[in-house]
Motif scaffolding. Structure first.
Motif, PDB file in Angstrom:
ATOM      1  N   CYS A  17       7.364 -40.285   4.735  1.00 48.35           N
ATOM      2  CA  CYS A  17       7.296 -40.744   3.349  1.00 48.35           C
ATOM      3  C   CYS A  17       8.205 -41.972   3.215  1.00 48.35           C
ATOM      4  N   PRO A  18       8.112 -42.699   2.106  1.00 50.06           N
ATOM      5  CA  PRO A  18       8.905 -43.922   1.970  1.00 50.06           C
ATOM      6  C   PRO A  18      10.413 -43.719   2.089  1.00 50.06           C
ATOM      7  N   THR A  19      10.889 -42.524   1.783  1.00 53.51           N
ATOM      8  CA  THR A  19      12.336 -42.308   1.824  1.00 53.51           C
ATOM      9  C   THR A  19      12.801 -41.436   2.991  1.00 53.51           C
ATOM     10  N   CYS A  20      11.897 -41.062   3.899  1.00 57.16           N
ATOM     11  CA  CYS A  20      12.310 -40.249   5.049  1.00 57.16           C
ATOM     12  C   CYS A  20      13.424 -40.960   5.818  1.00 57.16           C
ATOM     13  N   GLY A  21      14.529 -40.286   5.980  1.00 57.04           N
ATOM     14  CA  GLY A  21      15.655 -40.829   6.723  1.00 57.04           C
ATOM     15  C   GLY A  21      16.654 -41.593   5.875  1.00 57.04           C
ATOM     16  N   ALA A  22      16.365 -41.773   4.576  1.00 58.56           N
ATOM     17  CA  ALA A  22      17.259 -42.570   3.726  1.00 58.56           C
ATOM     18  C   ALA A  22      18.621 -41.907   3.543  1.00 58.56           C
ATOM     19  N   THR A  23      18.651 -40.596   3.393  1.00 62.20           N
ATOM     20  CA  THR A  23      19.926 -39.905   3.221  1.00 62.20           C
ATOM     21  C   THR A  23      20.768 -40.018   4.487  1.00 62.20           C
ATOM     22  N   THR A  24      20.131 -39.852   5.633  1.00 55.38           N
ATOM     23  CA  THR A  24      20.842 -39.992   6.905  1.00 55.38           C
ATOM     24  C   THR A  24      21.351 -41.416   7.076  1.00 55.38           C
ATOM     25  N   ALA A  25      20.505 -42.395   6.733  1.00 64.80           N
ATOM     26  CA  ALA A  25      20.916 -43.801   6.856  1.00 64.80           C
ATOM     27  C   ALA A  25      22.094 -44.112   5.940  1.00 64.80           C
ATOM     28  N   ALA A  26      22.061 -43.591   4.719  1.00 68.84           N
ATOM     29  CA  ALA A  26      23.170 -43.809   3.794  1.00 68.84           C
ATOM     30  C   ALA A  26      24.450 -43.196   4.343  1.00 68.84           C
ATOM     31  N   ALA A  27      24.361 -41.983   4.866  1.00 69.89           N
ATOM     32  CA  ALA A  27      25.543 -41.325   5.424  1.00 69.89           C
ATOM     33  C   ALA A  27      26.081 -42.106   6.619  1.00 69.89           C
ATOM     34  N   LEU A  28      25.195 -42.592   7.476  1.00 70.93           N
ATOM     35  CA  LEU A  28      25.635 -43.384   8.630  1.00 70.93           C
ATOM     36  C   LEU A  28      26.359 -44.652   8.187  1.00 70.93           C
ATOM     37  N   LEU A  29      25.818 -45.348   7.196  1.00 72.53           N
ATOM     38  CA  LEU A  29      26.464 -46.570   6.716  1.00 72.53           C
ATOM     39  C   LEU A  29      27.824 -46.260   6.116  1.00 72.53           C
ATOM     40  N   LEU A  30      27.900 -45.221   5.325  1.00 73.04           N
ATOM     41  CA  LEU A  30      29.167 -44.858   4.694  1.00 73.04           C
ATOM     42  C   LEU A  30      30.191 -44.338   5.693  1.00 73.04           C
ATOM     43  N   HIS A  31      29.731 -43.962   6.877  1.00 69.29           N
ATOM     44  CA  HIS A  31      30.639 -43.544   7.950  1.00 69.29           C
ATOM     45  C   HIS A  31      30.882 -44.667   8.960  1.00 69.29           C
ATOM     46  N   GLY A  32      30.554 -45.890   8.576  1.00 73.02           N
ATOM     47  CA  GLY A  32      30.887 -47.051   9.400  1.00 73.02           C
ATOM     48  C   GLY A  32      29.964 -47.307  10.570  1.00 73.02           C
ATOM     49  N   GLN A  33      28.706 -46.885  10.472  1.00 70.53           N
ATOM     50  CA  GLN A  33      27.736 -47.110  11.535  1.00 70.53           C
ATOM     51  C   GLN A  33      26.542 -47.897  10.988  1.00 70.53           C
ATOM     52  N   PRO A  34      26.745 -49.185  10.652  1.00 71.02           N
ATOM     53  CA  PRO A  34      25.677 -49.955  10.010  1.00 71.02           C
ATOM     54  C   PRO A  34      24.442 -50.171  10.885  1.00 71.02           C
ATOM     55  N   VAL A  35      24.620 -50.361  12.176  1.00 67.63           N
ATOM     56  CA  VAL A  35      23.464 -50.602  13.056  1.00 67.63           C
ATOM     57  C   VAL A  35      22.604 -49.345  13.133  1.00 67.63           C
ATOM     58  N   GLU A  36      23.223 -48.207  13.325  1.00 65.58           N
ATOM     59  CA  GLU A  36      22.474 -46.948  13.376  1.00 65.58           C
ATOM     60  C   GLU A  36      21.819 -46.648  12.031  1.00 65.58           C
ATOM     61  N   SER A  37      22.508 -47.003  10.949  1.00 70.21           N
ATOM     62  CA  SER A  37      21.955 -46.810   9.614  1.00 70.21           C
ATOM     63  C   SER A  37      20.668 -47.610   9.455  1.00 70.21           C
ATOM     64  N   TRP A  38      20.708 -48.889   9.827  1.00 72.34           N
ATOM     65  CA  TRP A  38      19.517 -49.744   9.690  1.00 72.34           C
ATOM     66  C   TRP A  38      18.375 -49.225  10.565  1.00 72.34           C
ATOM     67  N   LYS A  39      18.695 -48.833  11.785  1.00 72.06           N
ATOM     68  CA  LYS A  39      17.663 -48.334  12.697  1.00 72.06           C
ATOM     69  C   LYS A  39      17.022 -47.051  12.178  1.00 72.06           C
ATOM     70  N   THR A  40      17.801 -46.235  11.499  1.00 71.92           N
ATOM     71  CA  THR A  40      17.297 -44.963  10.989  1.00 71.92           C
ATOM     72  C   THR A  40      16.345 -45.171   9.815  1.00 71.92           C
ATOM     73  N   GLN A  41      16.757 -45.987   8.839  1.00 63.15           N
ATOM     74  CA  GLN A  41      15.929 -46.226   7.650  1.00 63.15           C
ATOM     75  C   GLN A  41      16.522 -47.392   6.869  1.00 63.15           C
ATOM     76  N   PRO A  42      15.911 -48.571   6.963  1.00 62.76           N
ATOM     77  CA  PRO A  42      16.451 -49.733   6.244  1.00 62.76           C
ATOM     78  C   PRO A  42      16.603 -49.509   4.741  1.00 62.76           C
ATOM     79  N   PHE A  43      15.737 -48.698   4.136  1.00 63.90           N
ATOM     80  CA  PHE A  43      15.860 -48.458   2.703  1.00 63.90           C
ATOM     81  C   PHE A  43      17.190 -47.800   2.367  1.00 63.90           C
ATOM     82  N   GLY A  44      17.601 -46.798   3.143  1.00 63.16           N
ATOM     83  CA  GLY A  44      18.881 -46.132   2.889  1.00 63.16           C
ATOM     84  C   GLY A  44      20.038 -47.111   3.006  1.00 63.16           C
ATOM     85  N   PHE A  45      19.980 -47.965   4.017  1.00 63.26           N
ATOM     86  CA  PHE A  45      20.987 -49.007   4.230  1.00 63.26           C
ATOM     87  C   PHE A  45      21.031 -49.945   3.024  1.00 63.26           C
TER      88      PHE A  45
END
Length: 100
Positions: A17-45
């Protein structure tokens, strides 16, 4: 990854779905992992960064004594809404094409 149940849309249709992975991506970015966040779901980033930018804009307006609600009603809401839809579209396209 965060212990949430599987996405029902994804399981039913076999497509993310359009938001699949967004929560994980947001958590990754907030934990200082921007590259992994973008790879997981650019929308969450993009959603996290957009929320931060929007919050800073509202705080700046508040400090100046401006009306943030009026800004949204006078076209600012359209710009933020467009940015939201574009980032959602980019994220979904990424998930469909890359299969992240």
């Amino acid at each position: 990854q965060l212990g949430l149940s599987a996405c029902q849309v994804s399981e039913s249709l076999g497509l993310p779905c359009p938001t699949c992975g967004a929560t994980t991506a947001a958590a990754l970015l907030l934990h200082g992992q921007p590259v992994e966040s973008w790879k997981t779901q650019p929308f969450g980033f993009l959603f996290v960064l957009g929320t931060l930018a929007f919050s800073l804009q509202v705080l700046r307006m508040h400090r100046r004594g401006d009306d943030a609600f009026a800004m949204l009603m006078e076209g600012g809401g359209r710009r933020w809404g467009t940015a939201f839809i574009l980032s959602l579209s980019v994220g979904w396209a990424w998930r469909l094409l890359v299969g992240a």
